[in-house]
Enzyme design. Sequence first.
Site, PDB file in Angstrom:
ATOM      1  N   ASP A 105      -7.216  -4.102   2.723  1.00 47.88           N
ATOM      2  CA  ASP A 105      -7.315  -4.305   1.162  1.00 47.88           C
ATOM      3  C   ASP A 105      -6.711  -5.679   1.064  1.00 47.88           C
ATOM      4  O   ASP A 105      -6.332  -5.788  -0.246  1.00 47.88           O
ATOM      5  CB  ASP A 105      -6.663  -3.121   0.572  1.00 47.88           C
ATOM      6  N   LYS A 146       3.021  -7.858   6.528  1.00 49.46           N
ATOM      7  CA  LYS A 146       1.579  -7.352   7.420  1.00 49.46           C
ATOM      8  C   LYS A 146       1.692  -8.337   8.622  1.00 49.46           C
ATOM      9  O   LYS A 146       0.938  -7.813   9.567  1.00 49.46           O
ATOM     10  CB  LYS A 146       0.343  -7.183   6.597  1.00 49.46           C
TER      11      LYS A 146
HETATM   12  C1  PLP Z   1       1.995  -5.267   0.290  1.00 48.21           C
HETATM   13  C2  PLP Z   1       1.792  -3.899   0.990  1.00 48.21           C
HETATM   14  N1  PLP Z   1       3.005  -3.281   0.853  1.00 48.21           N
HETATM   15  C3  PLP Z   1       3.023  -2.250   1.529  1.00 48.21           C
HETATM   16  C4  PLP Z   1       1.842  -1.498   2.157  1.00 48.21           C
HETATM   17  C5  PLP Z   1       1.878  -0.340   2.853  1.00 48.21           C
HETATM   18  O1  PLP Z   1       1.425  -0.070   4.274  1.00 48.21           O
HETATM   19  P1  PLP Z   1       0.711   1.225   4.992  1.00 48.21           P
HETATM   20  O2  PLP Z   1      -0.399   0.976   4.526  1.00 48.21           O
HETATM   21  O3  PLP Z   1       1.058   0.797   6.306  1.00 48.21           O
HETATM   22  O4  PLP Z   1       1.432   2.186   4.484  1.00 48.21           O
HETATM   23  C6  PLP Z   1       0.527  -2.464   2.367  1.00 48.21           C
HETATM   24  C7  PLP Z   1      -0.462  -2.023   3.012  1.00 48.21           C
HETATM   25  O5  PLP Z   1      -1.606  -2.798   3.132  1.00 48.21           O
HETATM   26  C8  PLP Z   1       0.860  -3.688   1.783  1.00 48.21           C
HETATM   27  O6  PLP Z   1      -0.246  -4.711   1.864  1.00 48.21           O
END
Ligand code: PLP
Length: 666
Positions: free
Chosen positions: A120, A75
């Site tokens: 989150d 992120k």
């Molecule tokens: C560690 C991690 N992987 C995957 C995702 C998925 O990303 P998205 O919400 O853009 O699909 C998130 C989203 O917060 C995440 O924190």
Amino acid sequence: MLFANPHARHEPYPDALRELLDLERARECRRWLAHWDQIASPTPLRPLPGLARRLGVGAIDLKDESLRSPLGSFKALGAPVALLRWVRRQYPGRDLDPAALLAGRHAAELAELVVISATDGNHGRALAAAARSLGCRCVIVLHAHVSKEREAAIAALGARIVRVAGDYDESVREAARLAREHGWQVVSDTSYEGYEAIPRDVMQGYAVIVDELLDAAPADGPCPWTHVFVQAGVGGLPAAIVSAFWERYGVARPLFVVVEPEQADCLLQSARLGRPTRASGPVDSVMAGLACGEASPLAWRVLQPAVDFFLGVADAAAVQALRTLAAGEAGDVPVLAGESGAAGLAGLTVLAADADGARRCGLDARSRVLLLNTEGATAPALYASLSGRSAEAVRKAQARWTSAAAAPRHDGEDRTTARAGPPMTAERHEQDYRSEAVARLRADLAIALRAAAHHGLAEGVCNHFSVELPDRTGRFLLNPRGLLWSEVRADDVVLVDAAGNRLAGRHEVEPTAMFIHAAIHRLCGQACVLHTHMPYASALTLIAERALDTTLSQNAMRFHGRVAVDAHYHGLALDASEGERIARAMQGADVGFLGNHGVVVCGARIDHAYDDLYYLERACAAEVLARSTGWPLVPVNAALAAQVGRQMQGERLQSELFFEALRRTL
Ligand SMILES: Cc1ncc(COP(=O)(O)O)c(C=O)c1O
């Protein structure tokens, strides 16, 4: 649950999507982010050949985003890009230099700007860090399920924290409301009606991951991967990843599988409905970053025509995948992957164990699979409780593995298949059997067997407990043939291989003992496997539901999301194929109810697994008693059961104290 998307297209990358996401802009993001001290680039691509062999695919490569940033996740690529673009738009005509902005050289001018977002965990942390670098202020809205340690990590970056009572979607609404009220700017990773430019910029930042991967791919060659598994929350990450591959490879693009928690399946449900919609379940998941109830409409524009399959996975499968990666199973490098980070591997594992699903996705021994580990231990205490080892221990194991792999070898042996220590001779088996570590394990296995007899979980001289040797050489400790569990001592325990051949120990073993056990160790990656016909749990395998209801008693709630059912009894497990069928039906869960038969409880450690076995029987006993009254049952809602399950999973001290007490008294 696997859903084939009827709208997936294998044709050139559409121009309409190029407006949204293209590799040229990903490259620009990469150039900008090279100036941010919170980013490492490129992240490593880790081959996992041992796991590939175990799962029956040709190759697995894992792009390891746990090393992307001290912020802990991929992120860190999205929020700073969106913030830079937004700030630059505030000063039209000045063409502010992104490097100067990231170095805080315009901080004085930006000090009154306030950005806000729901999160989150990971996006909010990245936004808070980016705002601090640029010099503007930041407010982060957290929902009820975001852990205290995630909150503390964001607050430590200088952001103001606002808590809301509801779930992720509620926090998104609250951020929008506060922004309207105070004139702040929302910098969100999800889109909604009338709000698209910023989430688009966030997604463009994520595409840096593929830009790096393509650096190493041959210029005119085919895509190095046949399958790409990407985990999803609102869909921004998979949209960025699949669009970049699609743009580069057009009709020859790989097959895309998007993995979500089964109770937060907003994208799978959107695929079903043909438009962005809500998840079918209560959303809350141990995969905190993926616990999103509503798809991002902007991401959906890319995902609908691109993604071939959507797959929902249970929390238990993610936890198992996290442990598999931490342990460096099958000789692979240990990897620090948080609960959401391991979700792609969870999806692949579930699919590889499902013959029909694997066939539908064309997953076989020729497949070359790309996975993304999207985060490290972003909640370190939770990570330690789920994986059974600290983040630091995994980092050290990784460093040891890497330096051993880098050391020159003179025997021509492949590092990933090499077995620890000297060759596997009878002498070595005997030596290992007598070693201090294995003697401790034998003693614990004997304690677990005697405890099970004491607690009324044994049946005649049948059934087995097995535990894999920690050196992962495919050898197991098993109880001997013909002894009551109540009489088994450490010296009675036998060392066997996966076929049940005795390698050391003074007793015979039951020839078929390993059929179920070996398959579960191998296919589910579990270190400890306990199989019993304990009365109350076995009774529940006989009723229509086939398993306990994890929303009834508090003891039952600890198993919420951790139970799989095999409703297809096929007679005695007299060959390896029946064992494998049962292992596949486990779908990565810790607890298996085998219809008309008994139960299997697995775990990474004997003490934790025994505690689960004991409480499983207690919970089943309570349910059988309650049902036998004929009075109506009063379950709690699934979200509460899930919360209790997580609380109990996160607090294993009781399991360890219980086993310690058994060691003292039995
Ligand atoms: C560690 C991690 N992987 C995957 C995702 C998925 O990303 P998205 O919400 O853009 O699909 C998130 C989203 O917060 C995440 O924190």
